[in-house]
Write a protein that holds these residues in place. Sequence first.
Motif, short mmCIF file in Angstrom:
data_model
loop_
_atom_site.label_atom_id
_atom_site.label_comp_id
_atom_site.label_asym_id
_atom_site.label_seq_id
_atom_site.Cartn_x
_atom_site.Cartn_y
_atom_site.Cartn_z
N ALA A 189 -88.51 33.30 -40.13
CA ALA A 189 -89.13 33.42 -41.45
C ALA A 189 -89.14 34.88 -41.91
O ALA A 189 -88.90 35.17 -43.09
N VAL A 246 -93.74 26.76 -39.78
CA VAL A 246 -93.02 27.43 -38.69
C VAL A 246 -91.82 26.59 -38.27
O VAL A 246 -90.73 27.11 -38.00
N ASP A 247 -92.00 25.28 -38.21
CA ASP A 247 -90.90 24.39 -37.82
C ASP A 247 -89.80 24.38 -38.87
O ASP A 247 -88.61 24.34 -38.54
N THR A 271 -91.89 31.94 -46.87
CA THR A 271 -91.65 32.69 -45.63
C THR A 271 -92.74 33.74 -45.42
O THR A 271 -93.12 34.03 -44.28
N GLY A 331 -89.23 29.21 -36.74
CA GLY A 331 -89.97 30.26 -36.04
C GLY A 331 -90.42 31.35 -36.98
O GLY A 331 -89.84 31.56 -38.06
N ARG A 332 -91.45 32.08 -36.58
CA ARG A 332 -91.97 33.16 -37.42
C ARG A 332 -90.97 34.30 -37.56
O ARG A 332 -90.89 34.95 -38.61
N GLN A 333 -90.20 34.57 -36.52
CA GLN A 333 -89.21 35.64 -36.62
C GLN A 333 -88.08 35.26 -37.58
O GLN A 333 -87.58 36.11 -38.32
N HIS A 353 -88.33 32.08 -32.55
CA HIS A 353 -89.78 32.19 -32.47
C HIS A 353 -90.25 33.55 -31.97
O HIS A 353 -91.40 33.93 -32.22
N THR A 389 -95.55 31.89 -43.93
CA THR A 389 -95.24 31.48 -42.56
C THR A 389 -95.55 32.59 -41.56
O THR A 389 -95.86 32.33 -40.40
N MET A 390 -95.47 33.83 -41.99
CA MET A 390 -95.75 34.95 -41.09
C MET A 390 -97.24 35.19 -40.89
O MET A 390 -97.63 36.03 -40.08
N ASP A 392 -100.30 29.61 -40.39
CA ASP A 392 -99.64 28.86 -39.31
C ASP A 392 -100.59 27.85 -38.68
O ASP A 392 -100.20 26.73 -38.36
N PRO A 412 -98.84 24.29 -39.55
CA PRO A 412 -97.83 24.61 -38.54
C PRO A 412 -96.43 24.11 -38.88
O PRO A 412 -95.45 24.59 -38.32
#
Length: 284
Positions: free
Chosen positions: A236, A227-228, A211, A232-234, A57, A214-215, A220, A224
Amino acid sequence: MTQYASKDNLAEVRRVFIRRHSIATRLTHWINVLCLSFLLLSGLQIFNAHPELYWGHYGANGDPAVLTIGSAGEGDSARGFLRVAGIELPTTGVLGVSTAEEEQTKRAFPAWATLPSFQNLAAGRRWHFFFAWLFVINGVIYLGFGVLSGHFRRDLAPTARELSPRHLGREVIDHARLRFPQGEEAKHYNALQKLTYLTVIGVLLPLMVLTGLTMSPGVDAALPVLVDIFGGRQSARTIHFLTASFLMVFVIVHIAMVILSGTWNNIRSMITGRYAIKEKDTRP
């Protein structure tokens, strides 16, 4: 497929033109070329703003990164490096530290590989978002055409015989030896092409789009669950980068195959739809 016999027939072999690509396939193909080109250049510009990838995340300076493109030192002693999972490779001159007009620039990707060429995150994001949505719209049109016209079922779905290990093994060997389909076999995609295109259409492109969404903080908030799904966004962002890298490998191999199997014949088929093959002349 419609056939057109040419006038330059040989004694035993004649050249025949077949209709290989529909107009919808050709138009969406060239729009994809435009979109992917701008997405790559602007995406590298965005990556330059923070040239590290993380998993999970969170990700910022000081957090452990799974990939880093950076530089060390100053002036003439500056050196670029690529660090992946703790393994560091020197990349001075291209990545990390690039050289242009005898001047060194410390940035992850050099100016010639980004859009715009100067460092500007906001401009890079604007270019990226515009062509990302154009790419998505074009993809939806292609998918709709593929389903309604039967293109996917007729041209891209491999048969049981094509999926047999023996058949796939022979095609791999033929490609490695640069022996490309001739005659009747050249009228349709081979098994390797079908599997590759289905992987790109069904796996890589959806991953890249999802992805990317998702960023987005706005997405988000509305979804949401994305993200799950990606952890996490990172995560993605890392998957987005890797997916784009795989797509670039696909494009490079695709261009190489176009050149090796007949540059003008392949380009003509994607512009006019007409593709030339050689057949045995059975006429009396």
